[in-house]
Design a protein around this motif. Structure first.
Motif, PDB file in Angstrom:
ATOM      1  N   ARG A  99      58.349 -56.319 -19.818  1.00 60.69           N
ATOM      2  CA  ARG A  99      58.453 -56.050 -18.382  1.00 60.69           C
ATOM      3  C   ARG A  99      57.293 -56.696 -17.630  1.00 60.69           C
ATOM      4  N   PHE A 100      56.131 -56.663 -18.235  1.00 61.73           N
ATOM      5  CA  PHE A 100      54.935 -57.230 -17.593  1.00 61.73           C
ATOM      6  C   PHE A 100      55.088 -58.732 -17.389  1.00 61.73           C
ATOM      7  N   ILE A 101      55.683 -59.407 -18.386  1.00 63.53           N
ATOM      8  CA  ILE A 101      55.835 -60.864 -18.328  1.00 63.53           C
ATOM      9  C   ILE A 101      57.057 -61.258 -17.504  1.00 63.53           C
ATOM     10  N   ILE A 102      58.202 -60.607 -17.761  1.00 64.60           N
ATOM     11  CA  ILE A 102      59.448 -60.975 -17.087  1.00 64.60           C
ATOM     12  C   ILE A 102      59.355 -60.733 -15.590  1.00 64.60           C
ATOM     13  N   GLU A 103      58.794 -59.610 -15.171  1.00 68.13           N
ATOM     14  CA  GLU A 103      58.693 -59.298 -13.746  1.00 68.13           C
ATOM     15  C   GLU A 103      57.565 -60.058 -13.068  1.00 68.13           C
ATOM     16  N   GLY A 104      56.786 -60.800 -13.820  1.00 62.22           N
ATOM     17  CA  GLY A 104      55.739 -61.635 -13.234  1.00 62.22           C
ATOM     18  C   GLY A 104      54.509 -60.888 -12.786  1.00 62.22           C
ATOM     19  N   ASP A 105      54.356 -59.639 -13.191  1.00 61.61           N
ATOM     20  CA  ASP A 105      53.212 -58.859 -12.720  1.00 61.61           C
ATOM     21  C   ASP A 105      51.898 -59.377 -13.296  1.00 61.61           C
ATOM     22  N   PHE A 106      51.935 -59.893 -14.502  1.00 67.42           N
ATOM     23  CA  PHE A 106      50.716 -60.439 -15.096  1.00 67.42           C
ATOM     24  C   PHE A 106      50.198 -61.616 -14.264  1.00 67.42           C
ATOM     25  N   ARG A 107      51.126 -62.491 -13.885  1.00 65.18           N
ATOM     26  CA  ARG A 107      50.751 -63.648 -13.051  1.00 65.18           C
ATOM     27  C   ARG A 107      50.269 -63.189 -11.682  1.00 65.18           C
ATOM     28  N   LYS A 108      50.949 -62.184 -11.123  1.00 66.78           N
ATOM     29  CA  LYS A 108      50.557 -61.684  -9.800  1.00 66.78           C
ATOM     30  C   LYS A 108      49.149 -61.101  -9.831  1.00 66.78           C
ATOM     31  N   ILE A 109      48.846 -60.358 -10.892  1.00 66.91           N
ATOM     32  CA  ILE A 109      47.518 -59.747 -11.002  1.00 66.91           C
ATOM     33  C   ILE A 109      46.442 -60.824 -11.114  1.00 66.91           C
ATOM     34  N   LEU A 110      46.718 -61.867 -11.913  1.00 72.72           N
ATOM     35  CA  LEU A 110      45.749 -62.947 -12.045  1.00 72.72           C
ATOM     36  C   LEU A 110      45.537 -63.652 -10.708  1.00 72.72           C
ATOM     37  N   ILE A 111      46.644 -63.896  -9.979  1.00 69.35           N
ATOM     38  CA  ILE A 111      46.545 -64.558  -8.672  1.00 69.35           C
ATOM     39  C   ILE A 111      45.758 -63.693  -7.701  1.00 69.35           C
ATOM     40  N   GLU A 112      46.047 -62.384  -7.694  1.00 69.13           N
ATOM     41  CA  GLU A 112      45.361 -61.473  -6.782  1.00 69.13           C
ATOM     42  C   GLU A 112      43.863 -61.415  -7.075  1.00 69.13           C
ATOM     43  N   ARG A 113      43.506 -61.357  -8.341  1.00 68.44           N
ATOM     44  CA  ARG A 113      42.089 -61.285  -8.707  1.00 68.44           C
ATOM     45  C   ARG A 113      41.357 -62.580  -8.337  1.00 68.44           C
ATOM     46  N   THR A 114      42.009 -63.721  -8.602  1.00 68.72           N
ATOM     47  CA  THR A 114      41.412 -65.006  -8.241  1.00 68.72           C
ATOM     48  C   THR A 114      41.260 -65.130  -6.733  1.00 68.72           C
ATOM     49  N   MET A 115      42.315 -64.693  -6.009  1.00 67.58           N
ATOM     50  CA  MET A 115      42.297 -64.749  -4.552  1.00 67.58           C
ATOM     51  C   MET A 115      41.184 -63.862  -3.992  1.00 67.58           C
ATOM     52  N   LYS A 116      41.022 -62.687  -4.570  1.00 64.65           N
ATOM     53  CA  LYS A 116      39.999 -61.758  -4.082  1.00 64.65           C
ATOM     54  C   LYS A 116      38.603 -62.340  -4.242  1.00 64.65           C
ATOM     55  N   LYS A 117      38.358 -63.018  -5.368  1.00 65.06           N
ATOM     56  CA  LYS A 117      37.045 -63.627  -5.584  1.00 65.06           C
ATOM     57  C   LYS A 117      36.773 -64.702  -4.544  1.00 65.06           C
ATOM     58  N   LYS A 118      37.803 -65.494  -4.215  1.00 67.86           N
ATOM     59  CA  LYS A 118      37.628 -66.544  -3.211  1.00 67.86           C
ATOM     60  C   LYS A 118      37.367 -65.948  -1.836  1.00 67.86           C
ATOM     61  N   ILE A 119      38.113 -64.897  -1.485  1.00 65.03           N
ATOM     62  CA  ILE A 119      37.951 -64.261  -0.170  1.00 65.03           C
ATOM     63  C   ILE A 119      36.565 -63.630  -0.047  1.00 65.03           C
ATOM     64  N   ASP A 120      36.075 -63.035  -1.146  1.00 67.67           N
ATOM     65  CA  ASP A 120      34.753 -62.404  -1.126  1.00 67.67           C
ATOM     66  C   ASP A 120      33.627 -63.410  -0.887  1.00 67.67           C
ATOM     67  N   GLN A 121      33.907 -64.693  -1.135  1.00 67.28           N
ATOM     68  CA  GLN A 121      32.887 -65.726  -0.957  1.00 67.28           C
ATOM     69  C   GLN A 121      32.936 -66.369   0.428  1.00 67.28           C
ATOM     70  N   LEU A 122      33.940 -66.015   1.236  1.00 62.74           N
ATOM     71  CA  LEU A 122      34.088 -66.629   2.561  1.00 62.74           C
ATOM     72  C   LEU A 122      32.995 -66.159   3.513  1.00 62.74           C
TER      73      LEU A 122
END
Length: 350
Positions: A99-122
């Protein structure tokens, strides 16, 4: 009822936490059954630690290897129970991972974490509230000219569009909520642009943003005629009425089409080699104190033309006289090439 008070972003974060907890539980169960098997074989069959671990692994993996030593009746019973228990643990783990892989939640979590790090540096960035027609157009312009910005949107369809564009940093959430604006780095931002459809929502965003960062420059969209005064009282520095601007633009094209095309070319196109720029003199350097435009000799030294000034009180002086005195907090509008504009900036900062 509690869910009514949880924002979209909070729900998404809660969902991610639940998935991570389930993965942790699945991993914990696998470790637990391995420990139980190892201890059981040591106590029942008298195996060494290495033999017990090996026996447990081949039993759980069902590879069918021969036992280390022939099992007693108690050992066979224990092995049967271990296999049955492992089937349940294995089925649970596979279902969670699938379910984690098929629903794409693993990818979403990685994207969200990466995005958050970038936003925190703005720093000194722009926050865009809403990714509708206006928010999308603003984002395209900012990408074109290299402005740092982050978009806040809560519509699922728009979020999917944003996820497909890796160049746009975004946050899934309601921009009327304090915690979402804080996550977007409102304390470090220099400008907030709210383009929401409802004037009431824009008023709420302006009020919240001004409270969180009083120095923030806020630009708000307005629909109703009477919304401009309300938005400015709430704290908006500028209120944009798309219908009024559209009407003014079309009327100007009728009256002065070439002039409109010229200014659009100068403000939007970089390949012309010449552009407008605004420089705000928050503090006067020694070289500009008690001096006029003529005395700083900007045209001869830099090649840039001063076409207008904005006084500290907000009044505009078009085509200023060379005798005009430079004042603190004055805005200077210049026209020139990129190198000329850079030279002018160096001149007024020395």
């Amino acid at each position: 009822m509690i869910n009514l008070f949880i924002g979209t972003k909070q729900k998404q974060s809660l969902k991610s936490v639940v998935y991570l907890q389930q993965l942790f539980i699945a991993l914990l169960l696998l470790v637990l059954v391995t420990v139980i098997g190892t201890v059981g074989y040591i106590m029942i069959e008298g195996y060494s630690i290495i033999e017990a671990i090996y026996m447990t692994i081949i039993t759980l993996s069902t590879v069918g290897f021969t036992e280390v030593r022939p099992l007693s009746d108690a050992g066979r019973l224990f092995t049967s129970i271990l296999i049955i228990f492992n089937i349940a643990v294995f089925a649970y783990s596979v279902s969670i991972l699938s379910r984690f892989i098929i629903e794409g939640d693993f990818r979403k979590i990685l994207i969200e974490r990466t995005m958050k790090k970038k936003i925190d540096q703005l720093e000194n960035h722009v926050i865009i509230c809403g990714y509708g027609r206006y928010g999308m157009e603003i984002s395209k312009r900012f990408l074109k000219f290299g402005n740092s910005f982050v978009v806040i949107e809560n519509a699922p369809q728009k979020i999917e569009e944003l996820r497909e564009d890796a160049d746009i940093m975004h946050i899934e959430g309601d921009s009327t909520h304090d915690e979402v604006l804080v996550e977007a780095g409102i304390d470090r931002a220099r400008v907030l642009v709210t383009t929401l459809n409802e004037d009431a929502d824009n008023v709420y965003v302006v009020l919240t943003a001004k409270q969180l960062n009083p120095r923030l420059n806020i630009i708000s969209r307005g629909s109703a005629i009477n919304s401009e005064s309300k938005l400015k009282r709430a704290g908006a520095n500028h209120v944009i009425m798309p219908e009024l601007i559209g009407g003014f633009y079309m009327a100007s094209l009728v009256r002065k089409p070439d002039t409109v095309d010229f200014f659009q070319l100068m403000t939007e196109q970089e390949d012309t080699g010449v552009s407008f720029s605004e420089i705000v003199l928050n503090e006067l350097p020694p070289s500009l104190q008690n001096k006029s435009l003529k005395e700083i000799n900007s045209l001869e030294l830099t090649g840039a033309n001063v076409v207008a000034l904005k006084s500290p009180h907000g009044d505009y002086i078009i085509n200023p006289s060379p005798q005009t005195m430079i004042e603190p907090n004055m805005g200077i509008f210049i026209m020139g090439t990129n190198s000329q504009i850079q030279n002018f900036q160096k001149l007024v900062s020395e």
